[in-house]
Write an enzyme that holds these catalytic residues in place. Sequence first.
Site, mmCIF file in Angstrom:
data_model
loop_
_atom_site.group_PDB
_atom_site.id
_atom_site.type_symbol
_atom_site.label_atom_id
_atom_site.label_comp_id
_atom_site.label_asym_id
_atom_site.label_seq_id
_atom_site.Cartn_x
_atom_site.Cartn_y
_atom_site.Cartn_z
ATOM 1 N N HIS A 122 0.838 -1.219 0.000
ATOM 2 C CA HIS A 122 0.000 0.000 0.000
ATOM 3 C C HIS A 122 0.872 1.268 0.000
ATOM 4 O O HIS A 122 0.427 2.315 0.479
ATOM 5 C CB HIS A 122 -0.941 0.061 1.203
ATOM 6 C CG HIS A 122 -1.701 -1.203 1.448
ATOM 7 N ND1 HIS A 122 -2.974 -1.410 0.997
ATOM 8 C CD2 HIS A 122 -1.336 -2.351 2.088
ATOM 9 C CE1 HIS A 122 -3.380 -2.621 1.355
ATOM 10 N NE2 HIS A 122 -2.395 -3.220 2.006
ATOM 11 N N SER B 229 15.211 21.083 -16.944
ATOM 12 C CA SER B 229 14.017 21.859 -17.268
ATOM 13 C C SER B 229 14.439 23.118 -18.006
ATOM 14 O O SER B 229 15.501 23.675 -17.742
ATOM 15 C CB SER B 229 13.304 22.228 -15.964
ATOM 16 O OG SER B 229 12.566 23.422 -16.119
ATOM 17 N N LYS C 280 16.361 21.423 -11.822
ATOM 18 C CA LYS C 280 15.700 20.145 -12.082
ATOM 19 C C LYS C 280 16.597 19.099 -12.732
ATOM 20 O O LYS C 280 17.417 19.404 -13.578
ATOM 21 C CB LYS C 280 14.470 20.349 -12.975
ATOM 22 C CG LYS C 280 13.306 21.069 -12.331
ATOM 23 C CD LYS C 280 12.765 20.402 -11.075
ATOM 24 C CE LYS C 280 11.971 19.161 -11.348
ATOM 25 N NZ LYS C 280 10.723 19.421 -12.072
ATOM 26 N N GLU D 286 10.119 7.827 -17.182
ATOM 27 C CA GLU D 286 8.743 8.270 -17.473
ATOM 28 C C GLU D 286 8.339 7.841 -18.879
ATOM 29 O O GLU D 286 7.196 7.445 -19.117
ATOM 30 C CB GLU D 286 8.645 9.791 -17.338
ATOM 31 C CG GLU D 286 8.761 10.253 -15.895
ATOM 32 C CD GLU D 286 8.930 11.767 -15.803
ATOM 33 O OE1 GLU D 286 8.097 12.401 -15.153
ATOM 34 O OE2 GLU D 286 9.890 12.311 -16.380
#
Length: 463
Positions: A155, A276, A282, A289
């Site tokens: 969980h 970024s 970043k 992804e």
Amino acid sequence: MKLWGGRFETGPSEVFEQFSGSLHFDGKLVFADVEGSKAFARALASQGILTAEECERLVSAFDEIGREARDPKYFDGASDEDIHTFVIRKLQEKVGGLSAKIHTGRSRNEQVSLDIRLWLRESCDVLLSLLSELMDGLLALAGKYPDAIVPGYTHLRRAQAVLWPHYLLAYFEMFARDFERFEQARRGVNVLPLGSGALAGSGFPHDSAAIARDLTFPAISRNSMDVSGDRDFALDFLYACSTVMLHLSRMSEDWILYSSEEFNWISLGDGVTSGSSLMPQKKNPDSLELIRGKSGRVFGDLSSLFITMKGLPMTYNRDMQEDKEPLFDAFHQTSGSLRMARVVAESTVLNPAIPAAAAEESWVVATDLAEELSRHGVPFHRAHQVVGQLVLESTKSGKKPSDWKPEALAQFAPEFKPEMARLLNPAEGMKTRELPGGTGPQAVAAALSEAHNRLERMRSSLL
Ligand code: ARG
């Protein structure tokens, strides 16, 4: 050029021609088409349908087409209906009227099945090899930190401590199953469809066993109607691609989380991350992804062909031409993702102190403690209750497990003995899980070495 036309008074409309043409995507099958056609020419010669000299002319023309097709410009300006028609036109340009004999008893329905099978057979081999390389990368990453302890989650809440190699071996098992799935898919692909004609079987003498040997197919299809309308082998391939992508996607999700500032367990290499355009600080996990993103696309490829096949009447229907783009796409995305994941694994550095601290500060030892009580005769429900109360009390007073000294623990409840305090250290509890498949240190060391041996066997099966 067309491979049909006698019964038509007019040619196809421009719109229909454009709409139905597949050369812009099935051109990829050119090498398979050439190989299959060469074998078919030899088969015709062995039955006396072609002379030896005709066969030789056809085979060397096919060889020439194969060589010329290595130039991507080869297809420029071609407007043939599909790759099979394109190859026949090229053949005609090279051998003239003789080209008309190559389709004796052969239908494009069996030809397209053969071509896809040849292409898929090679694609399975590529994916099997890429899978083995990724598994090798995971074992290497496990071997770098054999004793690192990390919290295991259910969980997405800290559950029980596990060894880092145990965690990585879980993915190894998933990819090992994928490896078996591709072996299985390859067996389904590796069946010779030639001889089935359009749907009813060839009307000419035909030695399937000889063609099967020629094209190294260990099996021959049993029913001509089945072959003509069958794409199960393509679905099996797409399903195998889908489970690879499912596993890669879940691993990506884990590693995106674990490399976030919030977790900070792992650092991904600069080479697999992006910055970024606006935020100078970043370092984004785009490689992972994209793997996660592409998994959706591959599942789409699987469902696309499933839905295409649903409700098609026996046997071949032109709908089935829609099988190719999902197949090509699934192969492209899955092979690309496997390559990417391997490079990510190579670039990944574990910061072992951080997950170890996360394990120590949380109550991942609660189960170990309850089980220890139970081993000392406390019924498990009671043990669970007592440890639950210990956790509640600690949460209220802000105590970590290591804040409990042996005497204080023994005072907390009569069931606790001072020596049980050693189980407040996650490394101790792990030692109670030495069964095969568990996270006990010896079990994990054995599992790692077994995985190395298994991978070795998988790799040698590829040769
Ligand atoms: N381009 C077709 C396909 O991909 C080849 C088979 C054509 N057969 C036919 N009967 N029109 O399925």
